[in-house]
Write a protein that holds these residues in place. Structure first.
Motif, mmCIF file in Angstrom:
data_model
loop_
_atom_site.group_PDB
_atom_site.id
_atom_site.type_symbol
_atom_site.label_atom_id
_atom_site.label_comp_id
_atom_site.label_asym_id
_atom_site.label_seq_id
_atom_site.Cartn_x
_atom_site.Cartn_y
_atom_site.Cartn_z
ATOM 1 N N MET A 1 1.022 -1.196 0.117
ATOM 2 C CA MET A 1 -0.058 -0.008 0.081
ATOM 3 C C MET A 1 0.754 1.400 0.043
ATOM 4 N N TYR A 2 1.963 1.052 0.800
ATOM 5 C CA TYR A 2 2.815 2.531 0.629
ATOM 6 C C TYR A 2 3.507 2.463 -0.643
ATOM 7 N N TRP A 3 3.617 1.447 -1.485
ATOM 8 C CA TRP A 3 4.244 1.724 -2.744
ATOM 9 C C TRP A 3 3.070 2.240 -3.729
ATOM 10 N N VAL A 4 1.821 1.786 -3.543
ATOM 11 C CA VAL A 4 0.665 2.510 -4.337
ATOM 12 C C VAL A 4 0.728 3.960 -4.007
ATOM 13 N N ARG A 5 0.856 4.271 -2.818
ATOM 14 C CA ARG A 5 0.725 5.795 -2.268
ATOM 15 C C ARG A 5 1.827 6.381 -3.020
ATOM 16 N N VAL A 6 3.146 5.855 -3.097
ATOM 17 C CA VAL A 6 4.028 6.439 -4.008
ATOM 18 C C VAL A 6 3.636 6.649 -5.302
ATOM 19 N N ALA A 7 2.963 5.827 -6.044
ATOM 20 C CA ALA A 7 2.378 5.957 -7.383
ATOM 21 C C ALA A 7 1.470 6.916 -7.465
ATOM 22 N N GLY A 8 0.656 7.208 -6.459
ATOM 23 C CA GLY A 8 -0.534 8.077 -6.386
ATOM 24 C C GLY A 8 0.111 9.404 -6.260
ATOM 25 N N GLY A 9 1.124 9.719 -5.463
ATOM 26 C CA GLY A 9 1.575 10.960 -5.085
ATOM 27 C C GLY A 9 2.556 11.291 -6.417
ATOM 28 N N THR A 10 2.877 10.329 -7.195
ATOM 29 C CA THR A 10 3.894 10.892 -8.239
ATOM 30 C C THR A 10 2.811 11.403 -9.318
ATOM 31 N N LEU A 11 1.587 10.536 -9.527
ATOM 32 C CA LEU A 11 0.735 11.074 -10.350
ATOM 33 C C LEU A 11 0.154 12.655 -10.194
ATOM 34 N N TYR A 12 -0.068 12.972 -8.854
ATOM 35 C CA TYR A 12 -0.599 14.391 -8.333
ATOM 36 C C TYR A 12 0.680 15.248 -8.723
ATOM 37 N N ILE A 13 1.879 14.788 -8.473
ATOM 38 C CA ILE A 13 3.003 15.644 -8.715
ATOM 39 C C ILE A 13 3.034 15.836 -10.344
ATOM 40 N N THR A 14 2.696 14.970 -10.881
ATOM 41 C CA THR A 14 2.904 15.178 -12.303
ATOM 42 C C THR A 14 1.985 16.107 -12.861
ATOM 43 N N GLY A 15 0.600 15.956 -12.480
ATOM 44 C CA GLY A 15 -0.501 17.258 -12.564
ATOM 45 C C GLY A 15 0.196 18.527 -12.287
#
Lengths: 64, 733
Positions: free
Chosen positions: B434-448
């Motif tokens: 779940m922590y790795w999925v959080r990293v993925a979600g945060g990366t997408l938010y920062i991409t935005g």
């Protein structure tokens, strides 16, 4: 005698509940007043205030 | 009516400055958030550097997002909307610029001090005393500028958005000053004047209301201005907005104690906080419904307009997080969620969804107007919206799962009545996917966020060589207050409903401000005074003694390294807690704790009963390489503690400061360094005799071990849990 002694002896633990009741009463007065009949014209006029500054015209249109 | 008409112009230069600061600091805050998310998924991302460890960077992330990103966003919107709603330029351009540069300097000061371990150890109030003073000065300048603008207005009625700004400005000042009262002991070191339960109470009175009056009410003001503007429709119900405002002012300030359920806080305070939190659900949803219904008849625009999309998701996120907040405040729900990632998911629904998306929607609306050029690309704005939305969903879905998983694992018992997962690290390892999925979600938010920055930058590049400054004309405010005649009516009820008292308040900013401040102050005092001044709320324990000088120095290192960001020191009176950690924590255990260190999250185990649990040498090896003694631990390495020497000379000043705060230090107030050296030599000799390093008598690790070995020992040495009268808070016992 310290203030803490006076306060401890005064049995004020429940007074937070009194403050809560007073708050609710004040709040209910505002609710009643706000939703009372007769205030609609004032509120409608107030709701238009964000649109009273459009002297500078609309924003330039986006490219797409 | 006077025929005279004033001409003036708005100061949009200051709005542009705050807009850029919002983007820059937002990006910094989000990137630090991504780094600490990576550190939780893999401790190698701590880089083996003390300045980059999770404990030091986590407060930098929270401060950057709250005060730098959200703060600058608030100021962007307030400076733009206030001038237009009040039909006047800001009171003082000099104060506007002082506010802007002062706030940015404070952010830079935070970025320069937090990674070096200068912290007060209070969540969202970590900054040390000189920066706190600077915050107060800059905030006062902002307040003078804002209220000066109110005084110079050319519009009698104060629109509802401005009420939310007023409440925010007044309340944040009160919260900041009273929570940060501390005794300086060095240029960047201080001790809270409050201790233990009282400090916890003040902190979460502040902490919860910082969320309320920094991340909620000012953004609601922005919502009530920018959402009607973007939709080109007035707010759905102005009555509901009045109700929304007063309900939040009356209720929010009481809710803080729900952060301390099942802790050593008195039960009455905890229950009061829960009741008011549950009541908050109704106005919050009233506000959400008011925002969404503003789009009635305009939903077709939402499909085409990314600005409205951002705003709709923002208001929906507000509704979701303000439903969840009251739910989390219910004691039984809190018993599961507290100290887990559930709280982190809750916070990020609000921060990424509500604050972030409202900011993006507002800036996309503002950019063409401020830069006097078309938005560079509507398609990129749409792309930003969808990428960031997907990022939020990934983030919160993963972290909600992590929180509930961890909470359930902590409280699980097997069929024999023993803890099903007695090894704490097992519950941490379960969260890794779940922590790795959080990293993925945060990366997408920062991409935005990067797409957003590019779009705004390109819009700015298309600006005219010189900005046109429209000249605005408006009649000055008439000295009289003409209102339509009251409707005819007789009797008390008719006079009450037609009294127009609220309408009058809205034209009297000083009265309005005083009433708002009064509501906040009275509610605060009703909760705070009993906790401070009634003895039975904090019964003391005779066996609880002050920390030795070396333990105090170790406690300061614990604070410097930010250990409280991952470790709680609060065993709740719940069976699974006492089975796992030992006897539950008592209010009297922390009467000498300036500041309290109960923590709010358990990424690592609770340490309230850590003393004597492991030998000193275990701790030495644990700090050198946590994974050498606890396989799969995600704790950073602290090798610098074995290299850096203890500041023995500085210990006397710290003991003296504690003594000034009422801690009974006895002869330590005259020979603290000597006592500290003696204890350090004993500990170091024991470590060497057990086969550990032989040179630790003057090393920081020894002081930290001294502190950790003390935790929970006093309560074990108590003959009984008999209570004695409490000392006066901050005074001599």
């Amino acid at each position: 005698m310290k203030l803490v002694d006076v306060m401890s002896a005064a049995g004020l633990s429940g007074y937070a509940i009194v403050a809560m009741v007073l708050f609710m009463a004040a709040f209910l007065m505002i609710v009643i007043r706000t939703f009372a009949p007769g205030s609609r014209p004032q509120h409608s006029a107030a709701a238009q205030l964000p649109f009273s500054d459009d002297a500078s015209g609309p924003a330039p249109r986006a490219r797409e | 009516m006077s025929a005279h008409v004033d001409t003036f112009s708005y100061d949009d230069a200051i709005v542009r400055k705050f807009l850029w600061a919002t983007f820059i600091w937002g990006l910094v805050g989000f990137l630090v958030g991504l780094l600490i998310a990576l550190q939780l998924a893999n401790p190698a991302f701590n880089l083996g550097l003390e300045w980059f460890s999770f404990g030091r960077l986590r407060p930098l992330h929270t401060n950057a997002v709250i005060f730098a990103f959200a703060g600058n966003a608030i100021f962007t919107g307030i400076y733009y909307s206030s001038q237009r709603l009040l039909k006047t330029r800001m009171f003082s351009d000099a104060l506007s610029n002082f506010h802007f540069w002062g706030w940015q300097a404070i952010i830079v000061a935070a970025a320069l001090t937090l990674p070096f371990g200068f912290t007060q150890a209070k969540e969202y109030a970590e900054l040390e005393w000189p920066i706190d003073i600077a915050i107060a000065v800059v905030w006062v300048a902002f307040a003078v500028n804002f209220f000066g603008t109110l005084a110079r207005r050319r519009e009698r009625h104060i629109y509802v958005a401005l009420w939310f700004y007023i409440a925010s400005i007044v309340t944040v000042a009160i919260l900041h000053i009273f929570n940060n009262l501390s005794l300086p002991v060095a240029p960047l070191k201080s001790y809270s004047i409050y201790a233990g339960v009282q400090d916890a109470f003040m902190q979460w009175w502040y902490g919860h209301n910082a969320v309320a009056f920094f991340l909620t009410t000012p953004f609601l003001g922005l919502m009530y201005y920018f959402m009607p503007k973007a939709a080109d429709k007035p707010v759905f119900s102005y009555k509901l907005s009045i109700l929304h405002f007063w309900t939040l002012v009356f209720l929010y300030i009481w809710a803080g104690p729900h952060h301390l359920h099942y802790t050593a806080l008195p039960d009455w305070a905890s229950t009061l906080g829960m009741l008011f939190s549950v009541m908050l659900w109704m106005p919050s949803w009233g506000g959400m419904v008011n925002g969404l219904l503003t789009l009635r008849g305009a939903w077709n625009k939402v499909a085409e307009d990314p600005i409205l999309k951002f705003m709709v998701v923002a208001v929906t996120a507000y509704g979701m997080s303000t439903f969840e907040g009251p739910m989390l405040s219910v004691k039984t729900v809190s018993s599961l969620a507290h100290y887990t990632d559930w709280i982190i998911a809750h916070v990020h629904t609000g921060a990424l969804g509500w604050n972030g998306f409202l900011t993006f929607g507002m800036i996309y609306w503002l950019a063409p107007r401020l830069f006097q050029a078309p938005l560079h690309s509507k398609k990129l704005a749409e792309m930003h919206f969808w990428i960031a939305t997907f990022g939020i969903l990934l983030y919160v879905a993963a972290i909600y799962s992590a929180g509930i998983t961890q909470g359930l694992m902590w409280r699980a018992f097997d069929e024999t009545g023993r803890l099903a997962y007695p090894d704490f690290v097992e519950t941490v390892m379960k969260l890794m996917p779940m922590y790795w999925v959080r990293v993925a979600g945060g990366t997408l938010y920062i991409t935005g966020m990067l797409i957003f920055g590019y779009n705004i930058l390109m819009t700015w590049r298309a600006r005219p060589a010189t900005y046109e400054v429209p000249v605005i004309s408006a009649p000055p405010l008439a000295p009289a207050h003409p209102e339509p005649a009251a409707p005819a009516g007789e009797g008390l009820w008719a006079r009450f409903t037609a009294a127009r008292f609220h309408r009058r308040w809205e034209g009297l900013p000083l009265t309005f401000t005083v009433l708002t401040a009064l509501a906040v102050i009275v509610a605060s005092l009703a909760e705070i005074i009993p906790t401070f001044l009634i003895k039975e709320n904090v019964p003391t324990i005779a066996s609880v003694k002050p920390y030795t000088p070396l333990e105090l120095a170790g406690r300061d290192l614990y604070i410097r390294e930010g250990c409280f960001n991952c470790h709680s020191q609060m065993v709740r009176p719940l069976r699974h807690e006492t089975e796992r950690w030992g006897e539950y924590s008592k209010p009297g255990e922390s009467v000498y704790d300036h500041p309290f260190l109960w923590g709010s999250r358990r990424i690592g185990p609770d340490l309230a009963r850590e003393g004597g649990k492991y030998p000193d040498l275990w701790h030495v090896r644990h700090f050198q390489d946590p994974r050498s003694v606890t396989q799969n631990s995600i704790m950073p390495t602290y090798t610098h503690l074995g290299r850096r020497t203890i500041d023995f000379a500085g210990i006397q000043g710290r003991v003296d400061a504690m003594a000034m705060l009422g801690v009974p230090y006895g002869d330590a107030v005259t020979r603290a360094p000597e006592l500290a050296r003696e204890q350090a030599q004993q500990i170091a000799a024991g470590i060497a005799a057990a086969g550990g390093p032989a040179d630790l008598a003057d090393k920081e690790v020894t002081a930290l071990i001294a502190y950790l070995q003390r935790l929970g020992k006093d309560i074990r040495s108590a003959p009984a849990t008999a209570s004695a009268p409490a000392p006066a808070p901050g005074g001599a016992p």
